[in-house]
Design an enzyme around this catalytic site. Sequence first.
Site, PDB file in Angstrom:
ATOM      1  N   SER A  83       0.840  -1.202   0.000  1.00  0.00           N
ATOM      2  CA  SER A  83       0.000   0.000   0.000  1.00  0.00           C
ATOM      3  C   SER A  83       0.872   1.247   0.000  1.00  0.00           C
ATOM      4  O   SER A  83       1.599   1.526   0.955  1.00  0.00           O
ATOM      5  CB  SER A  83      -0.915   0.008   1.224  1.00  0.00           C
ATOM      6  OG  SER A  83      -1.577   1.249   1.268  1.00  0.00           O
ATOM      7  N   HIS A  87      -1.049  -1.055  -4.522  1.00  0.00           N
ATOM      8  CA  HIS A  87      -2.342  -0.744  -3.913  1.00  0.00           C
ATOM      9  C   HIS A  87      -2.383   0.757  -3.607  1.00  0.00           C
ATOM     10  O   HIS A  87      -1.533   1.278  -2.882  1.00  0.00           O
ATOM     11  CB  HIS A  87      -2.540  -1.567  -2.637  1.00  0.00           C
ATOM     12  CG  HIS A  87      -3.895  -1.403  -2.028  1.00  0.00           C
ATOM     13  ND1 HIS A  87      -5.017  -2.061  -2.492  1.00  0.00           N
ATOM     14  CD2 HIS A  87      -4.328  -0.622  -0.997  1.00  0.00           C
ATOM     15  CE1 HIS A  87      -6.068  -1.717  -1.769  1.00  0.00           C
ATOM     16  NE2 HIS A  87      -5.674  -0.828  -0.854  1.00  0.00           N
ATOM     17  N   ASP A 101      -4.594   3.947  -2.257  1.00  0.00           N
ATOM     18  CA  ASP A 101      -5.743   4.295  -1.419  1.00  0.00           C
ATOM     19  C   ASP A 101      -6.160   5.739  -1.616  1.00  0.00           C
ATOM     20  O   ASP A 101      -5.423   6.658  -1.245  1.00  0.00           O
ATOM     21  CB  ASP A 101      -5.378   4.083   0.053  1.00  0.00           C
ATOM     22  CG  ASP A 101      -5.252   2.622   0.409  1.00  0.00           C
ATOM     23  OD1 ASP A 101      -6.213   1.875   0.165  1.00  0.00           O
ATOM     24  OD2 ASP A 101      -4.187   2.228   0.919  1.00  0.00           O
ATOM     25  N   MET A 138      -8.767   8.659  -0.606  1.00  0.00           N
ATOM     26  CA  MET A 138      -9.714   9.018   0.472  1.00  0.00           C
ATOM     27  C   MET A 138     -10.182  10.457   0.293  1.00  0.00           C
ATOM     28  O   MET A 138      -9.381  11.332  -0.042  1.00  0.00           O
ATOM     29  CB  MET A 138      -9.017   8.893   1.826  1.00  0.00           C
ATOM     30  CG  MET A 138      -8.399   7.546   2.073  1.00  0.00           C
ATOM     31  SD  MET A 138      -7.553   7.515   3.658  1.00  0.00           S
ATOM     32  CE  MET A 138      -6.796   5.898   3.576  1.00  0.00           C
ATOM     33  N   MET A 155     -11.982   5.132  -1.512  1.00  0.00           N
ATOM     34  CA  MET A 155     -12.756   5.324  -0.283  1.00  0.00           C
ATOM     35  C   MET A 155     -13.403   6.697  -0.396  1.00  0.00           C
ATOM     36  O   MET A 155     -13.029   7.644   0.308  1.00  0.00           O
ATOM     37  CB  MET A 155     -11.830   5.219   0.933  1.00  0.00           C
ATOM     38  CG  MET A 155     -11.441   3.792   1.256  1.00  0.00           C
ATOM     39  SD  MET A 155      -9.947   3.680   2.259  1.00  0.00           S
ATOM     40  CE  MET A 155      -8.731   3.666   0.952  1.00  0.00           C
ATOM     41  N   MET A 194     -12.127  -5.316   3.863  1.00  0.00           N
ATOM     42  CA  MET A 194     -11.446  -4.483   4.858  1.00  0.00           C
ATOM     43  C   MET A 194     -11.337  -5.238   6.186  1.00  0.00           C
ATOM     44  O   MET A 194     -12.351  -5.709   6.720  1.00  0.00           O
ATOM     45  CB  MET A 194     -12.209  -3.176   5.092  1.00  0.00           C
ATOM     46  CG  MET A 194     -12.268  -2.240   3.898  1.00  0.00           C
ATOM     47  SD  MET A 194     -10.664  -1.841   3.182  1.00  0.00           S
ATOM     48  CE  MET A 194      -9.772  -1.197   4.599  1.00  0.00           C
ATOM     49  N   ASP A 235      -7.341  -6.253   3.242  1.00  0.00           N
ATOM     50  CA  ASP A 235      -6.765  -4.915   3.357  1.00  0.00           C
ATOM     51  C   ASP A 235      -6.868  -4.392   4.785  1.00  0.00           C
ATOM     52  O   ASP A 235      -7.958  -4.072   5.251  1.00  0.00           O
ATOM     53  CB  ASP A 235      -7.505  -3.984   2.386  1.00  0.00           C
ATOM     54  CG  ASP A 235      -6.839  -2.627   2.270  1.00  0.00           C
ATOM     55  OD1 ASP A 235      -5.747  -2.444   2.835  1.00  0.00           O
ATOM     56  OD2 ASP A 235      -7.424  -1.743   1.606  1.00  0.00           O
TER      57      ASP A 235
HETATM   58  C1  DX5 Z   1      -6.836   1.645   4.951  1.00  0.00           C
HETATM   59  C2  DX5 Z   1      -6.302   1.358   3.581  1.00  0.00           C
HETATM   60  C3  DX5 Z   1      -5.245   0.325   3.564  1.00  0.00           C
HETATM   61  C4  DX5 Z   1      -4.010   0.689   4.332  1.00  0.00           C
HETATM   62  C5  DX5 Z   1      -3.429  -0.584   4.845  1.00  0.00           C
HETATM   63  O1  DX5 Z   1      -7.897   2.507   4.860  1.00  0.00           O
HETATM   64  O2  DX5 Z   1      -7.333   0.917   2.721  1.00  0.00           O
HETATM   65  O3  DX5 Z   1      -4.905  -0.058   2.227  1.00  0.00           O
HETATM   66  O4  DX5 Z   1      -3.063   1.384   3.591  1.00  0.00           O
HETATM   67  O5  DX5 Z   1      -2.374  -0.275   5.670  1.00  0.00           O
HETATM   68  P1  DX5 Z   1      -1.798  -1.294   6.741  1.00  0.00           P
HETATM   69  O6  DX5 Z   1      -1.302  -2.484   5.978  1.00  0.00           O
HETATM   70  O7  DX5 Z   1      -0.723  -0.506   7.386  1.00  0.00           O
HETATM   71  O8  DX5 Z   1      -2.924  -1.659   7.667  1.00  0.00           O
HETATM   72 ZN    ZN Z   2      -6.766   0.009   0.732  1.00  0.00          ZN
END
Ligand code: DX5
Ligand code: ZN
Length: 215
Positions: free
Chosen positions: A7, A32, A34, A36, A67, A136, A174
């Site tokens: 990520s 990956h 993310d 937000m 997200m 998740m 995730d």
């Molecule tokens: C959380 C994200 C994840 C996050 C995971 O909202 O969707 O992808 O980056 O990070 P770790 O592996 O540190 O939990």
């Molecule tokens: Zn994620």
Amino acid sequence: MALIAPSVLSANFLQLSNDIKMINESQADWFHLDVMDGRFVPNISFGLPVIAAIKKEAKKVMDVHLMIEEPGKYAEEFKNAGADILSVHIEACPHLHRNLQQIKSLGMKTGVAINPHTPVQQMFDVLHDVDVVCMMSVNPGFGGQKFIEYTLEKIKQLKAEIIRRGTNTLIEIDGGVTLANAKQIIDAGADVLVAGNTVFGSENPMETIAALKKI
Ligand code: DX5
Ligand code: ZN
């Protein structure tokens, strides 16, 4: 052997190019990413221009985890920025079937992300249209959180339904994945492990990716 998706949220944004190269040279399978919006989740990360920049150097699959509210409004822009897989949250999509058709028609793989409290049965009827379920195992919004144990049960339920329906859907986990819990997660039925803090918080991220790959 699971696919590994580091990520980028946990990368060093001042040295992003180095971290992208490290992932390229590692045994990782996907990037990956993310996204937000500060509305669907209580945090803001990065968006289209950053993903387009990463795409220029990335040599692996771009797995974009939205997200955000109203993801359908931006699907085409994420395709243009370089997304190969586009995951939308089931909780943000009252017309999920329509979102999935849109993602497919844009030429991307479809992903459905699901929060820890949302029953996995809610997506059973669209499974034949889903390439990846982003399950998740923390509440979305932040890296470095603790794995929520009951997610293991949800993985098993989803895996059984995927087998029953004969779809090719991959299960991606995730949140909170570590070297210590990865085996349990894979044994439950996961195909893809996302890892942020475990990779980028380690002394040698490339070796950590290799270690995850070996599990
Ligand atoms: C959380 C994200 C994840 C996050 C995971 O909202 O969707 O992808 O980056 O990070 P770790 O592996 O540190 O939990
Ligand atoms: Zn994620």
